[in-house]
Design a protein around this motif. Sequence first.
Motif, short mmCIF file in Angstrom:
data_model
loop_
_atom_site.label_atom_id
_atom_site.label_comp_id
_atom_site.label_asym_id
_atom_site.label_seq_id
_atom_site.Cartn_x
_atom_site.Cartn_y
_atom_site.Cartn_z
N ASP A 48 21.38 112.02 9.25
CA ASP A 48 22.63 111.32 9.72
C ASP A 48 23.85 111.13 10.51
OD1 ASP A 48 20.87 108.96 8.72
OD2 ASP A 48 21.45 108.74 6.72
N TYR A 49 24.17 111.95 9.76
CA TYR A 49 25.65 113.24 10.64
C TYR A 49 25.94 113.08 11.94
CZ TYR A 49 29.68 116.72 11.05
OH TYR A 49 30.61 116.84 11.15
N ARG A 50 24.25 113.76 12.03
CA ARG A 50 25.09 115.02 13.19
C ARG A 50 24.49 113.95 14.56
NH1 ARG A 50 22.48 119.17 10.03
NH2 ARG A 50 20.39 118.18 9.85
N ASP A 51 23.48 112.98 13.80
CA ASP A 51 23.13 111.84 15.37
C ASP A 51 24.43 110.64 15.54
OD1 ASP A 51 20.49 112.03 14.86
OD2 ASP A 51 20.00 109.99 13.39
N ALA A 52 25.77 110.71 14.34
CA ALA A 52 27.46 110.19 14.83
C ALA A 52 27.62 110.51 15.58
CB ALA A 52 26.94 109.70 12.84
N ILE A 53 27.76 112.07 15.69
CA ILE A 53 28.07 112.88 15.79
C ILE A 53 27.93 113.04 17.86
CG2 ILE A 53 29.18 115.91 16.06
CD1 ILE A 53 30.91 114.16 13.73
N ASP A 54 26.67 113.23 17.50
CA ASP A 54 26.26 113.14 18.96
C ASP A 54 26.73 111.55 19.61
OD1 ASP A 54 24.81 115.04 18.89
OD2 ASP A 54 22.79 114.52 17.97
N ALA A 55 26.81 110.58 18.79
CA ALA A 55 26.90 109.25 19.70
C ALA A 55 28.49 109.62 19.51
CB ALA A 55 26.87 107.85 18.38
N VAL A 56 29.46 109.88 18.88
CA VAL A 56 30.80 110.05 19.30
C VAL A 56 30.76 111.19 20.11
CG1 VAL A 56 32.68 111.23 18.80
CG2 VAL A 56 31.43 109.96 17.43
N PHE A 57 30.23 111.97 20.97
CA PHE A 57 30.58 112.83 22.07
C PHE A 57 28.96 112.53 22.56
CE2 PHE A 57 31.99 115.13 19.37
CZ PHE A 57 32.83 116.31 19.52
N ALA A 58 28.68 111.44 22.61
CA ALA A 58 27.87 110.67 23.99
C ALA A 58 28.52 110.11 24.65
CB ALA A 58 26.86 109.84 23.41
N ASP A 59 30.29 109.60 24.82
CA ASP A 59 30.67 109.23 25.61
C ASP A 59 31.74 110.17 25.89
OD1 ASP A 59 33.02 107.48 25.86
OD2 ASP A 59 33.45 106.09 24.58
N GLY A 60 32.03 110.61 27.11
CA GLY A 60 33.41 111.26 27.66
C GLY A 60 33.92 111.43 27.54
N ASN A 61 35.09 109.94 27.21
CA ASN A 61 36.62 109.70 26.58
C ASN A 61 36.70 109.91 25.49
OD1 ASN A 61 37.02 109.09 30.03
ND2 ASN A 61 36.58 107.13 30.05
N ARG A 62 35.88 109.59 24.44
CA ARG A 62 35.21 109.71 23.40
C ARG A 62 35.54 111.00 23.59
NH1 ARG A 62 35.93 106.16 19.92
NH2 ARG A 62 35.20 104.82 21.26
N ALA A 63 34.83 111.63 23.54
CA ALA A 63 34.75 113.71 23.25
C ALA A 63 35.05 113.85 23.45
CB ALA A 63 32.77 113.46 24.40
N VAL A 64 36.14 114.24 24.76
CA VAL A 64 37.34 114.85 24.93
C VAL A 64 38.12 114.88 23.70
CG1 VAL A 64 39.78 115.20 26.77
CG2 VAL A 64 36.50 114.83 27.81
#
Length: 159
Positions: A48-64
């Motif tokens: 669940d944690y890793r999926d949430a981190i993946d979702a955050v990093f799927a948005d390039g602006n948020r990831a930066v």
Amino acid sequence: MDVTPATVRTEHERLRGRADAVVPVVNAVRTDLGAAFDTDVPGIDADDYRDAIDAVFADGNRAVNVTGLALCLHELDVRGDYPGFVVDELLGRELAAIVAGEQPLRLLAQATFHYADVTAVADTGECAGLDDLDAALAAGVQTRLPGWTWRDGEHPFEP
């Protein structure tokens, strides 16, 4: 600090790898706040944690932005810690908010960050910002993920 696409990919993997440190904090916070608000909030697991981190990093602006804040916290240390208290708290609060998403989740994650930082995250013994990094990830992820009854079902103020 030079944030490149490679830097973002590296930080994505590093934050995914913090599951062992962050998931217990998420679950402790969910248990404590659930009891405080008289509701049952299910725990999460490493996937669940890793999926949430993946979702955050799927948005390039948020990831930066997550990358920049996480890198700052990972490196931040102030001799005696207290003089740096405002800096690591500010960075941690913002990181929690960005991970959580948009309002009202942003604000809830910021409030939860302080709770996680004070009650659920042990001092890392390394640099001052690492405990704030874990507290921020825990607050942001736990706020982002479902499980709170007030988020389930129909919203009473939507037409």
